[in-house]
Design a protein around this motif. Structure first.
Motif, PDB file in Angstrom:
ATOM      1  N   GLY A   1      -4.632   9.104   3.876  1.00 31.99           N
ATOM      2  CA  GLY A   1      -5.237   7.962   3.220  1.00 31.99           C
ATOM      3  C   GLY A   1      -4.234   6.869   2.929  1.00 31.99           C
ATOM      4  N   VAL A   2      -4.759   5.714   2.575  1.00 33.12           N
ATOM      5  CA  VAL A   2      -3.942   4.571   2.197  1.00 33.12           C
ATOM      6  C   VAL A   2      -4.485   4.043   0.875  1.00 33.12           C
ATOM      7  N   VAL A   3      -3.582   3.794  -0.068  1.00 30.57           N
ATOM      8  CA  VAL A   3      -3.967   3.308  -1.392  1.00 30.57           C
ATOM      9  C   VAL A   3      -3.411   1.902  -1.578  1.00 30.57           C
ATOM     10  N   ASP A   4      -4.275   0.988  -1.987  1.00 27.76           N
ATOM     11  CA  ASP A   4      -3.914  -0.405  -2.235  1.00 27.76           C
ATOM     12  C   ASP A   4      -3.229  -0.504  -3.595  1.00 27.76           C
ATOM     13  N   VAL A   5      -1.966  -0.894  -3.621  1.00 30.19           N
ATOM     14  CA  VAL A   5      -1.176  -0.943  -4.859  1.00 30.19           C
ATOM     15  C   VAL A   5      -1.762  -1.938  -5.856  1.00 30.19           C
ATOM     16  N   GLU A   6      -2.186  -3.100  -5.408  1.00 31.67           N
ATOM     17  CA  GLU A   6      -2.762  -4.094  -6.328  1.00 31.67           C
ATOM     18  C   GLU A   6      -4.017  -3.548  -6.998  1.00 31.67           C
ATOM     19  N   LYS A   7      -4.852  -2.859  -6.222  1.00 37.49           N
ATOM     20  CA  LYS A   7      -6.072  -2.278  -6.782  1.00 37.49           C
ATOM     21  C   LYS A   7      -5.724  -1.184  -7.780  1.00 37.49           C
ATOM     22  N   VAL A   8      -4.706  -0.386  -7.489  1.00 38.36           N
ATOM     23  CA  VAL A   8      -4.256   0.645  -8.431  1.00 38.36           C
ATOM     24  C   VAL A   8      -3.877  -0.005  -9.759  1.00 38.36           C
ATOM     25  N   LEU A   9      -3.095  -1.076  -9.709  1.00 38.23           N
ATOM     26  CA  LEU A   9      -2.647  -1.743 -10.936  1.00 38.23           C
ATOM     27  C   LEU A   9      -3.819  -2.310 -11.728  1.00 38.23           C
ATOM     28  N   LEU A  10      -4.766  -2.930 -11.044  1.00 37.57           N
ATOM     29  CA  LEU A  10      -5.931  -3.492 -11.727  1.00 37.57           C
ATOM     30  C   LEU A  10      -6.804  -2.396 -12.330  1.00 37.57           C
TER      31      LEU A  10
ATOM     32  N   VAL B   1     -12.689   5.206  -7.770  1.00 38.89           N
ATOM     33  CA  VAL B   1     -11.452   4.989  -7.006  1.00 38.89           C
ATOM     34  C   VAL B   1     -11.201   6.051  -5.942  1.00 38.89           C
ATOM     35  N   GLY B   2     -11.838   7.210  -6.051  1.00 30.23           N
ATOM     36  CA  GLY B   2     -11.641   8.264  -5.059  1.00 30.23           C
ATOM     37  C   GLY B   2     -10.414   9.120  -5.356  1.00 30.23           C
TER      38      GLY B   2
ATOM     39  N   SER C   1       0.828  -1.197   0.000  1.00 30.69           N
ATOM     40  CA  SER C   1       0.000   0.000   0.000  1.00 30.69           C
ATOM     41  C   SER C   1       0.863   1.248   0.000  1.00 30.69           C
ATOM     42  N   ILE C   2       0.240   2.355  -0.351  1.00 30.34           N
ATOM     43  CA  ILE C   2       0.893   3.667  -0.373  1.00 30.34           C
ATOM     44  C   ILE C   2       0.167   4.550   0.620  1.00 30.34           C
ATOM     45  N   LEU C   3       0.921   5.183   1.508  1.00 32.16           N
ATOM     46  CA  LEU C   3       0.361   6.143   2.449  1.00 32.16           C
ATOM     47  C   LEU C   3       0.359   7.501   1.772  1.00 32.16           C
ATOM     48  N   THR C   4      -0.808   8.109   1.635  1.00 31.30           N
ATOM     49  CA  THR C   4      -0.882   9.435   1.032  1.00 31.30           C
ATOM     50  C   THR C   4      -0.881  10.493   2.124  1.00 31.30           C
ATOM     51  N   VAL C   5      -0.320  11.646   1.781  1.00 30.75           N
ATOM     52  CA  VAL C   5      -0.252  12.747   2.754  1.00 30.75           C
ATOM     53  C   VAL C   5      -0.776  14.018   2.115  1.00 30.75           C
ATOM     54  N   GLY C   6      -1.295  14.899   2.960  1.00 29.00           N
ATOM     55  CA  GLY C   6      -1.782  16.190   2.496  1.00 29.00           C
ATOM     56  C   GLY C   6      -0.632  17.161   2.297  1.00 29.00           C
ATOM     57  N   SER C   7      -0.951  18.371   1.878  1.00 30.46           N
ATOM     58  CA  SER C   7       0.080  19.378   1.618  1.00 30.46           C
ATOM     59  C   SER C   7       0.857  19.747   2.869  1.00 30.46           C
ATOM     60  N   ASP C   8       0.259  19.502   4.039  1.00 35.08           N
ATOM     61  CA  ASP C   8       0.957  19.801   5.304  1.00 35.08           C
ATOM     62  C   ASP C   8       1.753  18.601   5.821  1.00 35.08           C
ATOM     63  N   GLY C   9       1.753  17.502   5.064  1.00 31.35           N
ATOM     64  CA  GLY C   9       2.517  16.327   5.457  1.00 31.35           C
ATOM     65  C   GLY C   9       1.757  15.363   6.353  1.00 31.35           C
ATOM     66  N   THR C  10       0.525  15.671   6.679  1.00 36.72           N
ATOM     67  CA  THR C  10      -0.281  14.802   7.534  1.00 36.72           C
ATOM     68  C   THR C  10      -0.862  13.653   6.709  1.00 36.72           C
ATOM     69  N   PRO C  11      -0.707  12.408   7.180  1.00 41.28           N
ATOM     70  CA  PRO C  11      -1.292  11.275   6.453  1.00 41.28           C
ATOM     71  C   PRO C  11      -2.800  11.465   6.289  1.00 41.28           C
TER      72      PRO C  11
ATOM     73  N   LEU D   1      -6.751   8.233  -7.321  1.00 39.62           N
ATOM     74  CA  LEU D   1      -6.863   8.690  -8.706  1.00 39.62           C
ATOM     75  C   LEU D   1      -5.529   9.056  -9.355  1.00 39.62           C
ATOM     76  N   PRO D   2      -4.665   9.851  -8.725  1.00 41.78           N
ATOM     77  CA  PRO D   2      -3.394  10.174  -9.396  1.00 41.78           C
ATOM     78  C   PRO D   2      -2.539   8.942  -9.679  1.00 41.78           C
ATOM     79  N   PHE D   3      -2.531   7.992  -8.765  1.00 43.34           N
ATOM     80  CA  PHE D   3      -1.739   6.768  -8.960  1.00 43.34           C
ATOM     81  C   PHE D   3      -2.305   5.931 -10.103  1.00 43.34           C
ATOM     82  N   VAL D   4      -3.633   5.829 -10.154  1.00 41.29           N
ATOM     83  CA  VAL D   4      -4.272   5.059 -11.214  1.00 41.29           C
ATOM     84  C   VAL D   4      -4.023   5.720 -12.569  1.00 41.29           C
ATOM     85  N   LEU D   5      -4.179   7.041 -12.638  1.00 37.21           N
ATOM     86  CA  LEU D   5      -3.991   7.730 -13.913  1.00 37.21           C
ATOM     87  C   LEU D   5      -2.548   7.668 -14.395  1.00 37.21           C
ATOM     88  N   LEU D   6      -1.594   7.847 -13.496  1.00 38.92           N
ATOM     89  CA  LEU D   6      -0.187   7.764 -13.909  1.00 38.92           C
ATOM     90  C   LEU D   6       0.177   6.360 -14.389  1.00 38.92           C
TER      91      LEU D   6
END
Length: 113
Positions: free
Chosen positions: A22-31, A61-62, A10-20, A66-71
Motif C-alpha cells: 500500500g501507499v499512504v499519503d503523508v498530508e492526509k495522515v497529518l490532516l 482511513v483503512g 507518501s509512505i510505501l507500506t510493506v507486509g510482514s514478508d517485505g512485499t509492498p 491507521l497506525p500512522f494516523v494514530l501515532l
C-alpha cells in the motif's frame, strides 16, 4: 523542469514478508491525525464516544494508514493539550504531576523487564 505537479509525499507500506502492500499519503495522515486528536481529546470523558471515534477513523482511513494516523495523533495529544495541562497543574499546585508521571513510567518499565 519536470512535467506536471510534484508528487505528494507518501509512505510505501510493506507486509510482514517485505512485499509492498500500500501507499499512504503523508498530508492526509497529518490532516486525519490532527482532526482525530482533537475529537479524542474532546471525548476523553466519554469512553463510548472515544471508542466510536476510533471505529469511524479505522473505517475512514483503512488499515494501511491507521497506525500512522494514530501515532501522529498520539504525538500531538501528548505534546500539545496534555503537556499544557501538566504545565498548568505543576505551576498552579504543589502536585508536581510531571514528576509523578516520570516516577510511574520508571516503575512501569521496571515491571516490563
Amino acid at each position: 523542469m519536470p512535467n506536471g505537479p510534484e508528487p505528494r509525499p507518501s509512505i510505501l507500506t510493506v507486509g510482514s514478508d517485505g512485499t509492498p502492500n500500500g501507499v499512504v499519503d503523508v498530508e492526509k495522515v497529518l490532516l486525519d491525525a490532527h482532526a482525530v486528536a482533537l475529537e479524542l481529546t474532546a471525548a476523553s470523558h466519554d469512553p463510548n464516544a472515544f471508542d466510536a471515534i476510533l471505529r469511524r477513523l479505522r473505517d475512514r482511513v483503512g488499515t494501511e494508514a491507521l497506525p500512522f494516523v494514530l501515532l501522529t495523533a498520539l504525538r500531538w495529544i501528548v505534546l500539545e493539550p496534555l503537556n499544557t495541562a501538566i504545565e498548568i497543574v505543576d505551576n498552579a499546585t504543589t502536585l508536581k504531576m510531571r514528576t509523578s508521571l516520570q516516577t510511574a513510567a520508571t516503575s512501569a518499565r521496571k515491571r516490563l523487564t
